[in-house]
Design a protein around this motif. Structure first.
Motif, PDB file in Angstrom:
ATOM      1  N   LEU A  20      15.219 -34.703  38.395  1.00 50.86           N
ATOM      2  CA  LEU A  20      15.642 -36.096  38.512  1.00 50.86           C
ATOM      3  C   LEU A  20      16.919 -36.343  37.715  1.00 50.86           C
ATOM      4  CD1 LEU A  20      15.032 -38.949  39.560  1.00 50.86           C
ATOM      5  CD2 LEU A  20      13.748 -39.322  37.456  1.00 50.86           C
ATOM      6  N   VAL A  21      17.019 -35.760  36.531  1.00 53.89           N
ATOM      7  CA  VAL A  21      18.216 -35.929  35.703  1.00 53.89           C
ATOM      8  C   VAL A  21      19.446 -35.382  36.429  1.00 53.89           C
ATOM      9  CG1 VAL A  21      19.326 -35.233  33.537  1.00 53.89           C
ATOM     10  CG2 VAL A  21      16.935 -35.959  33.537  1.00 53.89           C
ATOM     11  N   LEU A  22      19.294 -34.222  37.067  1.00 57.78           N
ATOM     12  CA  LEU A  22      20.410 -33.628  37.811  1.00 57.78           C
ATOM     13  C   LEU A  22      20.827 -34.510  38.981  1.00 57.78           C
ATOM     14  CD1 LEU A  22      22.318 -31.234  38.250  1.00 57.78           C
ATOM     15  CD2 LEU A  22      20.509 -30.162  39.596  1.00 57.78           C
ATOM     16  N   VAL A  23      19.858 -35.009  39.739  1.00 58.15           N
ATOM     17  CA  VAL A  23      20.165 -35.870  40.884  1.00 58.15           C
ATOM     18  C   VAL A  23      20.834 -37.152  40.413  1.00 58.15           C
ATOM     19  CG1 VAL A  23      19.118 -37.273  42.704  1.00 58.15           C
ATOM     20  CG2 VAL A  23      18.415 -34.900  42.403  1.00 58.15           C
ATOM     21  N   LEU A  24      20.318 -37.761  39.362  1.00 58.54           N
ATOM     22  CA  LEU A  24      20.924 -38.984  38.847  1.00 58.54           C
ATOM     23  C   LEU A  24      22.331 -38.739  38.308  1.00 58.54           C
ATOM     24  CD1 LEU A  24      17.914 -40.691  37.032  1.00 58.54           C
ATOM     25  CD2 LEU A  24      18.981 -41.346  39.190  1.00 58.54           C
ATOM     26  N   ALA A  25      22.575 -37.574  37.736  1.00 56.71           N
ATOM     27  CA  ALA A  25      23.919 -37.256  37.248  1.00 56.71           C
ATOM     28  C   ALA A  25      24.908 -37.147  38.401  1.00 56.71           C
ATOM     29  CB  ALA A  25      23.887 -35.958  36.443  1.00 56.71           C
ATOM     30  N   VAL A  26      24.502 -36.485  39.483  1.00 60.58           N
ATOM     31  CA  VAL A  26      25.399 -36.350  40.643  1.00 60.58           C
ATOM     32  C   VAL A  26      25.632 -37.709  41.289  1.00 60.58           C
ATOM     33  CG1 VAL A  26      25.660 -35.316  42.928  1.00 60.58           C
ATOM     34  CG2 VAL A  26      24.768 -33.951  41.054  1.00 60.58           C
ATOM     35  N   ALA A  27      24.561 -38.478  41.504  1.00 57.48           N
ATOM     36  CA  ALA A  27      24.704 -39.798  42.130  1.00 57.48           C
ATOM     37  C   ALA A  27      25.509 -40.739  41.237  1.00 57.48           C
ATOM     38  CB  ALA A  27      23.334 -40.383  42.431  1.00 57.48           C
ATOM     39  N   GLY A  28      25.269 -40.681  39.938  1.00 64.98           N
ATOM     40  CA  GLY A  28      26.039 -41.503  39.003  1.00 64.98           C
ATOM     41  C   GLY A  28      27.511 -41.138  38.984  1.00 64.98           C
ATOM     42  N   THR A  29      27.801 -39.856  39.101  1.00 63.42           N
ATOM     43  CA  THR A  29      29.193 -39.422  39.188  1.00 63.42           C
ATOM     44  C   THR A  29      29.840 -39.984  40.447  1.00 63.42           C
ATOM     45  OG1 THR A  29      28.665 -37.392  37.991  1.00 63.42           O
ATOM     46  CG2 THR A  29      30.699 -37.406  39.275  1.00 63.42           C
ATOM     47  N   GLY A  30      29.107 -39.983  41.554  1.00 66.22           N
ATOM     48  CA  GLY A  30      29.625 -40.572  42.786  1.00 66.22           C
ATOM     49  C   GLY A  30      29.924 -42.045  42.628  1.00 66.22           C
TER      50      GLY A  30
END
Length: 98
Positions: A20-30
């Motif tokens: 979840l942390v990885l997915v949120l990091a990618v989405a947050g970067t977007g």
């Protein structure tokens, strides 16, 4: 030897949610890229983050997927793939703001 303190246990629990942390990091970067006036690039990165969640939900076992597990594996993967794919298509066909 003493028992681990509450702060150490909390760090361990956070790292158990690494998908979840990885997915949120990618989405947050977007989202950050979108806020920086790069609408198309940021939306594509956000969509790839959602698609990453679908892939991780499909590949990882139920015990290590963490909070990405909501319903059954099939429902989760289909929902995330549909949302990620639709966002990606929208990002690619909608013209950027002028």
């Amino acid at each position: 030897m003493s028992a681990p303190g509450p702060a150490r246990r909390q760090r361990k629990q956070i790292w158990r949610e690494w998908p979840l942390v990885l997915v949120l990091a990618v989405a947050g970067t977007g989202l950050w890229i979108v806020a920086d006036d790069h609408f198309k690039r940021g939306t594509v990165v956000f969509a790839l983050g959602v698609c990453l969640a679908a892939v991780m939900r499909a590949v990882l076992p139920n015990g290590s997927v963490g909070l990405l597990q909501v319903r059954s594996r099939l429902v989760d993967v289909l929902t995330l793939a549909a949302l990620g794919g639709a966002t990606l298509v929208a990002a690619l066909i909608v013209p950027p703001p002028s």
